[in-house]
Design a protein around this motif. Structure first.
Motif, PDB file in Angstrom:
ATOM      1  N   ILE A 137       0.823  -1.242  -0.043  1.00  0.00           N
ATOM      2  CA  ILE A 137      -0.017   0.031   0.019  1.00  0.00           C
ATOM      3  C   ILE A 137       0.822   1.269  -0.139  1.00  0.00           C
ATOM      4  CG2 ILE A 137      -1.618   1.478   1.549  1.00  0.00           C
ATOM      5  CD1 ILE A 137      -2.824  -1.392   2.278  1.00  0.00           C
ATOM      6  N   GLU A 138       2.075   1.495   0.749  1.00  0.00           N
ATOM      7  CA  GLU A 138       2.891   2.193   0.568  1.00  0.00           C
ATOM      8  C   GLU A 138       3.299   2.687  -0.663  1.00  0.00           C
ATOM      9  OE1 GLU A 138       5.630   1.156   3.625  1.00  0.00           O
ATOM     10  OE2 GLU A 138       4.395   1.878   5.458  1.00  0.00           O
ATOM     11  N   PHE A 139       3.914   1.658  -1.305  1.00  0.00           N
ATOM     12  CA  PHE A 139       4.404   1.606  -2.643  1.00  0.00           C
ATOM     13  C   PHE A 139       3.124   2.369  -3.645  1.00  0.00           C
ATOM     14  CE2 PHE A 139       7.809  -1.449  -1.962  1.00  0.00           C
ATOM     15  CZ  PHE A 139       8.591  -0.931  -2.633  1.00  0.00           C
ATOM     16  N   LYS A 140       2.011   1.744  -3.524  1.00  0.00           N
ATOM     17  CA  LYS A 140       0.984   2.148  -4.395  1.00  0.00           C
ATOM     18  C   LYS A 140       0.529   3.854  -4.327  1.00  0.00           C
ATOM     19  CE  LYS A 140      -0.747   0.081  -7.036  1.00  0.00           C
ATOM     20  NZ  LYS A 140      -0.341  -0.378  -8.436  1.00  0.00           N
ATOM     21  N   LYS A 141       0.662   4.051  -3.068  1.00  0.00           N
ATOM     22  CA  LYS A 141       0.199   5.582  -2.591  1.00  0.00           C
ATOM     23  C   LYS A 141       1.393   6.560  -3.114  1.00  0.00           C
ATOM     24  CE  LYS A 141      -2.269   5.096   1.593  1.00  0.00           C
ATOM     25  NZ  LYS A 141      -2.299   5.119   3.309  1.00  0.00           N
ATOM     26  N   LYS A 142       2.644   6.109  -2.880  1.00  0.00           N
ATOM     27  CA  LYS A 142       3.568   6.712  -3.687  1.00  0.00           C
ATOM     28  C   LYS A 142       3.554   6.970  -5.098  1.00  0.00           C
ATOM     29  CE  LYS A 142       7.290   4.774  -1.817  1.00  0.00           C
ATOM     30  NZ  LYS A 142       8.756   4.361  -1.567  1.00  0.00           N
ATOM     31  N   PHE A 143       3.325   5.841  -5.780  1.00  0.00           N
ATOM     32  CA  PHE A 143       3.382   5.550  -7.208  1.00  0.00           C
ATOM     33  C   PHE A 143       2.125   6.445  -7.646  1.00  0.00           C
ATOM     34  CE2 PHE A 143       5.518   1.409  -7.801  1.00  0.00           C
ATOM     35  CZ  PHE A 143       6.697   1.785  -7.251  1.00  0.00           C
ATOM     36  N   ALA A 144       0.928   6.359  -7.000  1.00  0.00           N
ATOM     37  CA  ALA A 144      -0.073   7.355  -7.494  1.00  0.00           C
ATOM     38  C   ALA A 144       0.047   8.806  -7.465  1.00  0.00           C
ATOM     39  CB  ALA A 144      -1.654   6.766  -6.569  1.00  0.00           C
ATOM     40  N   LYS A 145       0.667   9.283  -6.446  1.00  0.00           N
ATOM     41  CA  LYS A 145       0.939  10.528  -6.168  1.00  0.00           C
ATOM     42  C   LYS A 145       2.232  10.945  -7.312  1.00  0.00           C
ATOM     43  CE  LYS A 145       3.033  13.622  -2.799  1.00  0.00           C
ATOM     44  NZ  LYS A 145       3.572  13.947  -1.358  1.00  0.00           N
ATOM     45  N   TYR A 146       2.863  10.192  -7.690  1.00  0.00           N
ATOM     46  CA  TYR A 146       3.898  10.340  -8.529  1.00  0.00           C
ATOM     47  C   TYR A 146       3.139  10.811  -9.896  1.00  0.00           C
ATOM     48  CZ  TYR A 146       7.609   8.570  -5.825  1.00  0.00           C
ATOM     49  OH  TYR A 146       8.631   8.395  -4.729  1.00  0.00           O
ATOM     50  N   ARG A 147       2.064   9.939 -10.129  1.00  0.00           N
ATOM     51  CA  ARG A 147       1.401   9.771 -11.649  1.00  0.00           C
ATOM     52  C   ARG A 147       0.209  10.734 -11.745  1.00  0.00           C
ATOM     53  NH1 ARG A 147      -0.356   4.013 -11.991  1.00  0.00           N
ATOM     54  NH2 ARG A 147      -0.957   4.796 -14.061  1.00  0.00           N
ATOM     55  N   ALA A 148      -0.255  11.153 -10.558  1.00  0.00           N
ATOM     56  CA  ALA A 148      -1.550  11.961 -10.532  1.00  0.00           C
ATOM     57  C   ALA A 148      -1.533  13.171 -11.403  1.00  0.00           C
ATOM     58  CB  ALA A 148      -1.888  12.428  -9.107  1.00  0.00           C
ATOM     59  N   LYS A 149      -2.368  13.537 -12.089  1.00  0.00           N
ATOM     60  CA  LYS A 149      -2.684  14.486 -12.981  1.00  0.00           C
ATOM     61  C   LYS A 149      -3.589  15.547 -12.506  1.00  0.00           C
ATOM     62  CE  LYS A 149      -0.567  12.534 -17.158  1.00  0.00           C
ATOM     63  NZ  LYS A 149      -0.678  12.114 -18.445  1.00  0.00           N
ATOM     64  N   ASN A 150      -3.507  16.837 -12.633  1.00  0.00           N
ATOM     65  CA  ASN A 150      -4.587  17.538 -12.361  1.00  0.00           C
ATOM     66  C   ASN A 150      -5.395  17.376 -10.738  1.00  0.00           C
ATOM     67  OD1 ASN A 150      -4.150  19.140 -14.759  1.00  0.00           O
ATOM     68  ND2 ASN A 150      -5.553  17.507 -15.736  1.00  0.00           N
ATOM     69  N   ASN A 151      -4.566  17.179  -9.805  1.00  0.00           N
ATOM     70  CA  ASN A 151      -5.053  16.842  -8.571  1.00  0.00           C
ATOM     71  C   ASN A 151      -5.951  15.754  -8.673  1.00  0.00           C
ATOM     72  OD1 ASN A 151      -3.963  19.503  -7.333  1.00  0.00           O
ATOM     73  ND2 ASN A 151      -5.445  20.559  -8.341  1.00  0.00           N
ATOM     74  N   GLN A 152      -5.632  14.656  -9.336  1.00  0.00           N
ATOM     75  CA  GLN A 152      -6.189  13.454  -9.158  1.00  0.00           C
ATOM     76  C   GLN A 152      -6.288  12.540  -7.924  1.00  0.00           C
ATOM     77  OE1 GLN A 152      -4.653  11.272 -12.650  1.00  0.00           O
ATOM     78  NE2 GLN A 152      -6.385  10.619 -13.094  1.00  0.00           N
ATOM     79  N   GLU A 153      -7.179  12.279  -7.494  1.00  0.00           N
ATOM     80  CA  GLU A 153      -7.316  11.242  -6.409  1.00  0.00           C
ATOM     81  C   GLU A 153      -6.360  10.202  -6.367  1.00  0.00           C
ATOM     82  OE1 GLU A 153     -10.916  10.242  -4.023  1.00  0.00           O
ATOM     83  OE2 GLU A 153     -11.920  11.766  -4.856  1.00  0.00           O
ATOM     84  N   PRO A 154      -5.554   9.571  -5.623  1.00  0.00           N
ATOM     85  CA  PRO A 154      -4.741   8.504  -5.780  1.00  0.00           C
ATOM     86  C   PRO A 154      -5.483   7.102  -6.364  1.00  0.00           C
ATOM     87  CG  PRO A 154      -4.021   9.400  -3.671  1.00  0.00           C
ATOM     88  CD  PRO A 154      -5.562  10.186  -4.342  1.00  0.00           C
ATOM     89  N   TYR A 155      -6.858   6.995  -5.979  1.00  0.00           N
ATOM     90  CA  TYR A 155      -7.523   5.740  -6.250  1.00  0.00           C
ATOM     91  C   TYR A 155      -7.957   6.084  -7.596  1.00  0.00           C
ATOM     92  CZ  TYR A 155     -10.583   1.829  -5.857  1.00  0.00           C
ATOM     93  OH  TYR A 155     -11.236   0.541  -5.696  1.00  0.00           O
ATOM     94  N   GLU A 156      -8.089   7.178  -8.195  1.00  0.00           N
ATOM     95  CA  GLU A 156      -8.554   7.460  -9.408  1.00  0.00           C
ATOM     96  C   GLU A 156      -7.483   6.990 -10.331  1.00  0.00           C
ATOM     97  OE1 GLU A 156     -11.518   8.955 -12.087  1.00  0.00           O
ATOM     98  OE2 GLU A 156     -11.716   9.489  -9.900  1.00  0.00           O
ATOM     99  N   VAL A 157      -6.394   7.318 -10.052  1.00  0.00           N
ATOM    100  CA  VAL A 157      -5.169   7.062 -10.624  1.00  0.00           C
ATOM    101  C   VAL A 157      -5.273   5.408 -10.921  1.00  0.00           C
ATOM    102  CG1 VAL A 157      -2.451   6.758 -11.043  1.00  0.00           C
ATOM    103  CG2 VAL A 157      -3.645   9.169  -9.994  1.00  0.00           C
ATOM    104  N   MET A 158      -5.374   4.683 -10.022  1.00  0.00           N
ATOM    105  CA  MET A 158      -5.269   3.364  -9.966  1.00  0.00           C
ATOM    106  C   MET A 158      -6.395   2.435 -10.769  1.00  0.00           C
ATOM    107  SD  MET A 158      -4.066   2.343  -6.091  1.00  0.00           S
ATOM    108  CE  MET A 158      -3.585   4.015  -5.268  1.00  0.00           C
ATOM    109  N   LEU A 159      -7.575   3.408 -10.644  1.00  0.00           N
ATOM    110  CA  LEU A 159      -8.549   2.867 -11.359  1.00  0.00           C
ATOM    111  C   LEU A 159      -8.480   2.833 -12.786  1.00  0.00           C
ATOM    112  CD1 LEU A 159     -11.706   4.487  -9.365  1.00  0.00           C
ATOM    113  CD2 LEU A 159     -11.331   1.897  -9.656  1.00  0.00           C
TER     114      LEU A 159
END
Length: 501
Positions: A137-159
């Motif tokens: 989960i820590e990995f996925k949170k970091k990766f989502a933060k790196y990849r997020a665009k336009n203030n995307q929610e982390p879970y949105e990135v994963m979906l």
């Protein structure tokens, strides 16, 4: 092929070779690899992931892809080549946002995490898996933060990794419709659950005979054994190296006849999709199912719309009876059909009936959102899981193995995958409505002739791989994009008829 694309091709070949090797190790680790191999093999997987990333994000590949996106170059590309460049550009953007060392560590760690999950589930020991889950989960949170665009929610990135056509708002709307339309129906149907006798399902069924019958079933629905194999694993899955090497697994339970039967039909649906991808795009970035939503639509179509219908079993039910005469000689086809469609709340997602199934997905969706929007203590997740099951299904898991440890997905960091199962079920219903308009669907099934159905799916969905997204395929095939009303209508009509409501 343009000269620029020709220069890119050797890099694409290397990337696909590395990806194929990674897939092969994943297959081996879940099927045949010895227990003590994991610590060492995980390092190999990490190195392969690192090389994959380096190959895709090297300066030469980025330069070639940038050039191929120019209007002049686009004119020289085929539609498939344009789709490859589009997919390649997305992947490069994703990888470039993640530090290479962390990407390697994550791929290495999930190999260990999955093996820890297998052990934890077998021994009903959440405490063994929890530290691994926390790190994933820590990995996925970091990766989502790196990849997020336009203030995307982390879970949105994963979906979006699993179904680009659906975000949080789309899923909220979809699941609200399920709660409103299907939950009341499930409650009405559950009142009549006792009228369906399926005690026969829980007698003892010889495992070797199950394997033999499931192999027959796989071939019957169209699994090509010249292009595929079946093995066993803790959690059934499908994996492809390319369209001429597609592998599925199954799991056999002595006192549950249905489990392996519907697992092999489900995974067979996945496999047929991969086997039917066109040769011209296999082993390219678009030589795969277009999304997990569309992929699950094919497995759920085979498992439920075909596999749980009376028409499908009409020509083959006697073969099942002959396989287990002592258990099934007094079970008529009609009783069997009612049994495999019996709807009532249950604990295990993969064993759930078609009507209650989406509630299992909603539970996981809500928990995953909590994990990535709130600071949820890993130790509390089993408690949260159990409360959700009590809220939605009126049941409390008696142990971890039947609760939070039942699915393999989180061990690999596949957060955002679960909604694809519900999306897939709905897409399958939408496709079913169209297919009934263009062919005598039930007549073909009663004749034992699945070829026209397979060919229709191949020509309209499978062969395109990821050159079109889910909504583009639906628009081309049905004339409209995703519409959950077909799913609601399908479930209501089926279960109101089955239970005479």
């Amino acid at each position: 092929m343009s000269k620029t694309f020709e220069k890119l091709q050797p890099y694409l070949d290397k990337v696909m070779a590395l990806q194929t090797a990674r897939n092969l190790f994943e297959w081996d680790s879940q099927t045949l690899a010895p227990i003590e191999s994991t610590d060492y093999t995980s390092k190999v997987i990490g190195i392969l992931a690192d090389e994959y990333m380096k190959c895709l994000t090297c300066d030469e590949v980025k330069k070639l892809v940038k050039k191929l996106k120019e209007d002049k170059e686009q004119e020289e590309l085929t539609s498939n080549e344009k789709a490859i460049i589009h997919e390649l550009n997305k992947t490069i953007e994703e990888l470039e946002s993640i530090p290479p060392q962390e990407f390697r560590e994550f791929n290495e760690f999930t190999s260990l995490s999955n093996r820890a999950w297998v052990k934890a589930k077998k021994e009903n020991d959440y405490s063994h898996f929890a530290p691994y889950l926390k790190k994933v989960i820590e990995f996925k949170k970091k990766f989502a933060k790196y990849r997020a665009k336009n203030n995307q929610e982390p879970y949105e990135v994963m979906l979006k990794d699993f179904e680009e056509c659906f975000g949080i708002k789309d899923l909220d709307s979809f699941f609200d419709k399920i709660k409103k339309e299907i939950v009341p129906l499930l409650k009405e149907v559950a009142k009549k659950a006792d009228t369906v006798d399926k005690d026969y399902n829980f007698l003892k069924y010889d495992i070797e005979k199950q394997k033999e019958f499931c192999k027959f079933l796989a071939g019957y629905i169209g699994f090509d054994f010249n292009k595929g194999v079946i093995a066993e694993s803790a959690h059934p899955f499908t994996l492809n190296l390319h369209n001429h090497d597609v592998r599925i697994t199954n799991r056999f339970i002595e006192n549950n006849l249905e489990s392996a039967i519907f697992s092999v039909i489900h995974e067979g649906g996945h496999a047929i999709y991969e086997m039917n991808i066109d040769d011209s795009i296999t082993m390219t970035p678009v030589g795969k199912g277009t999304s997990m939503g569309m992929h699950e639509s094919q497995s759920r179509f085979y498992e439920n719309i075909i596999g749980r219908s009376e028409a499908f079993w009409t020509p083959i039910y006697q073969k099942l009876v002959d396989t287990y005469p002592e258990n099934l000689r007094n079970v008529s086809l009609k009783q069997f059909i009612k049994g495999i469609n019996k709807a009532e709340p249950s604990l295990i997602r993969t064993e759930a009936d078609e009507l209650s199934y989406p509630l299992h997905i909603i539970i996981r969706y809500e928990i995953e959102r909590m994990i990535f929007t709130e600071d949820v203590d890993i130790e509390r997740l089993p408690e949260i899981w159990n409360k959700k099951y009590e809220e939605y299904l009126g049941l409390t898991p008696p142990n971890y193995s039947q609760g939070i440890l039942q699915d393999t997905h989180w061990s690999y960091g596949e957060f955002g995958y679960f909604p694809s199962y519900a999306i897939g079920s709905a897409v399958a219903a939408q496709l079913y409505a169209k297919i009934k308009e263009v062919m005598p669907f039930e007549e073909y099934l009663r004749e034992g002739n699945l070829l026209p159905i397979r060919e229709y799916l191949r020509d309209n969905i499978h062969k395109y791989g990821a050159t079109k997204n889910t909504n583009q395929i639906l628009l081309d095939v049905t004339g409209e994009e995703f519409n959950a009303d077909y799913y609601v209508k399908y479930l209501k009509e089926k279960y109101e008829k089955l239970y005479e409501l």
